[in-house]
Motif scaffolding. Structure first.
Motif, PDB file in Angstrom:
ATOM      1  N   LEU A   1      -9.479   1.840  -3.912  1.00 31.19           N
ATOM      2  CA  LEU A   1      -9.527   0.311  -3.768  1.00 31.19           C
ATOM      3  C   LEU A   1     -10.865  -0.372  -3.271  1.00 31.19           C
ATOM      4  O   LEU A   1     -11.406  -1.259  -3.839  1.00 31.19           O
ATOM      5  CB  LEU A   1      -8.687  -0.298  -2.938  1.00 31.19           C
TER       6      LEU A   1
ATOM      7  N   ALA B   1      -7.842   6.564  -9.874  1.00 31.06           N
ATOM      8  CA  ALA B   1      -8.287   5.319  -9.908  1.00 31.06           C
ATOM      9  C   ALA B   1      -7.410   4.750 -11.181  1.00 31.06           C
ATOM     10  O   ALA B   1      -6.899   3.702 -10.911  1.00 31.06           O
ATOM     11  CB  ALA B   1      -9.740   5.058  -9.858  1.00 31.06           C
TER      12      ALA B   1
ATOM     13  N   LEU C   1      -0.452  -0.627  -9.345  1.00 34.69           N
ATOM     14  CA  LEU C   1      -1.042  -1.763  -8.601  1.00 34.69           C
ATOM     15  C   LEU C   1      -0.419  -3.084  -9.495  1.00 34.69           C
ATOM     16  O   LEU C   1       0.103  -3.996  -8.679  1.00 34.69           O
ATOM     17  CB  LEU C   1      -2.391  -1.961  -8.526  1.00 34.69           C
TER      18      LEU C   1
ATOM     19  N   VAL D   1       2.422   1.663  -3.591  1.00 31.71           N
ATOM     20  CA  VAL D   1       1.134   2.171  -4.328  1.00 31.71           C
ATOM     21  C   VAL D   1       1.045   3.698  -4.427  1.00 31.71           C
ATOM     22  O   VAL D   1       0.961   4.432  -5.286  1.00 31.71           O
ATOM     23  CB  VAL D   1      -0.052   1.284  -4.508  1.00 31.71           C
TER      24      VAL D   1
ATOM     25  N   LEU E   1      -6.347   6.262  -1.427  1.00 26.88           N
ATOM     26  CA  LEU E   1      -6.047   4.990  -1.779  1.00 26.88           C
ATOM     27  C   LEU E   1      -7.083   3.899  -1.242  1.00 26.88           C
ATOM     28  O   LEU E   1      -7.489   3.292  -1.998  1.00 26.88           O
ATOM     29  CB  LEU E   1      -4.694   4.593  -1.256  1.00 26.88           C
ATOM     30  N   LEU E   2      -7.417   4.154  -0.029  1.00 27.68           N
ATOM     31  CA  LEU E   2      -8.431   3.125   0.378  1.00 27.68           C
ATOM     32  C   LEU E   2      -9.924   3.286  -0.297  1.00 27.68           C
ATOM     33  O   LEU E   2     -10.440   2.291  -0.735  1.00 27.68           O
ATOM     34  CB  LEU E   2      -8.526   3.260   1.873  1.00 27.68           C
TER      35      LEU E   2
ATOM     36  N   ILE F   1      -3.761   4.113 -10.281  1.00 27.43           N
ATOM     37  CA  ILE F   1      -3.654   2.965  -9.134  1.00 27.43           C
ATOM     38  C   ILE F   1      -3.709   1.780 -10.003  1.00 27.43           C
ATOM     39  O   ILE F   1      -3.049   0.718  -9.981  1.00 27.43           O
ATOM     40  CB  ILE F   1      -4.527   3.116  -7.918  1.00 27.43           C
ATOM     41  N   TRP F   2      -4.991   1.578 -10.478  1.00 25.76           N
ATOM     42  CA  TRP F   2      -5.453   0.322 -11.239  1.00 25.76           C
ATOM     43  C   TRP F   2      -4.770  -0.374 -12.560  1.00 25.76           C
ATOM     44  O   TRP F   2      -4.319  -1.536 -12.691  1.00 25.76           O
ATOM     45  CB  TRP F   2      -6.939   0.250 -11.344  1.00 25.76           C
TER      46      TRP F   2
ATOM     47  N   GLY G   1     -13.405  -0.208  -6.337  1.00 26.57           N
ATOM     48  CA  GLY G   1     -13.424  -1.277  -7.364  1.00 26.57           C
ATOM     49  C   GLY G   1     -13.035  -0.871  -8.464  1.00 26.57           C
ATOM     50  O   GLY G   1     -13.064  -1.297  -9.630  1.00 26.57           O
ATOM     51  N   GLY G   2     -12.323   0.573  -8.593  1.00 22.14           N
ATOM     52  CA  GLY G   2     -11.959   1.100  -9.639  1.00 22.14           C
ATOM     53  C   GLY G   2     -12.768   2.151 -10.520  1.00 22.14           C
ATOM     54  O   GLY G   2     -12.242   2.530 -11.364  1.00 22.14           O
TER      55      GLY G   2
ATOM     56  N   ALA H   1       0.886  -1.483   0.059  1.00 22.80           N
ATOM     57  CA  ALA H   1      -0.017  -0.006   0.182  1.00 22.80           C
ATOM     58  C   ALA H   1       0.810   1.296   0.034  1.00 22.80           C
ATOM     59  O   ALA H   1       0.470   2.235  -0.563  1.00 22.80           O
ATOM     60  CB  ALA H   1      -0.942  -0.023   1.195  1.00 22.80           C
TER      61      ALA H   1
END
Length: 97
Positions: free
Chosen positions: A45, A60, A68, A29, A41-42, A63-64, A48-49, A26
């Motif tokens: 996540l 998002a 990640l 990321v 970030l939480l 991150i995705w 779900g994107g 985490a």
């Protein structure tokens, strides 16, 4: 008689190490050219994107699609190297191999 480093059962040690790996992942990321705070970030996540907030859509995507996969691939590569090292130690019967 061997001395134990930790007086925990094996499952508790594995659980603690998995928690440390998740925390380090985490943290990894969240680092980068665009810093992502832990709360954001939480939220990404857990969404779900597909966050409802339009401001989080760009975060998002970062991150995705970028961070990640790189962190998970790095963990998978480390796992592969660890398994290969254990296999060589078993084949050669040498704990220093």
């Amino acid at each position: 008689m061997t001395a134990r480093l930790f007086a925990l059962p094996w499952w508790a040690t594995c659980l603690a190490l998995a928690g440390l790996w998740a925390l380090a992942s985490a943290f990894a990321v969240g680092l980068g050219a665009v810093p992502v705070p832990p709360g954001q970030l939480l939220g990404v996540l857990l969404a779900g994107g597909h966050p409802a907030d339009p401001e989080l859509a760009a975060v998002a995507a970062i991150i995705w699609q970028v961070r990640l996969p790189r962190v998970l691939l790095g963990g998978l590569a480390g796992l592969g190297l660890a398994v290969a090292g254990v296999a060589w130690q078993g084949v050669l019967r040498n704990p220093l191999a």
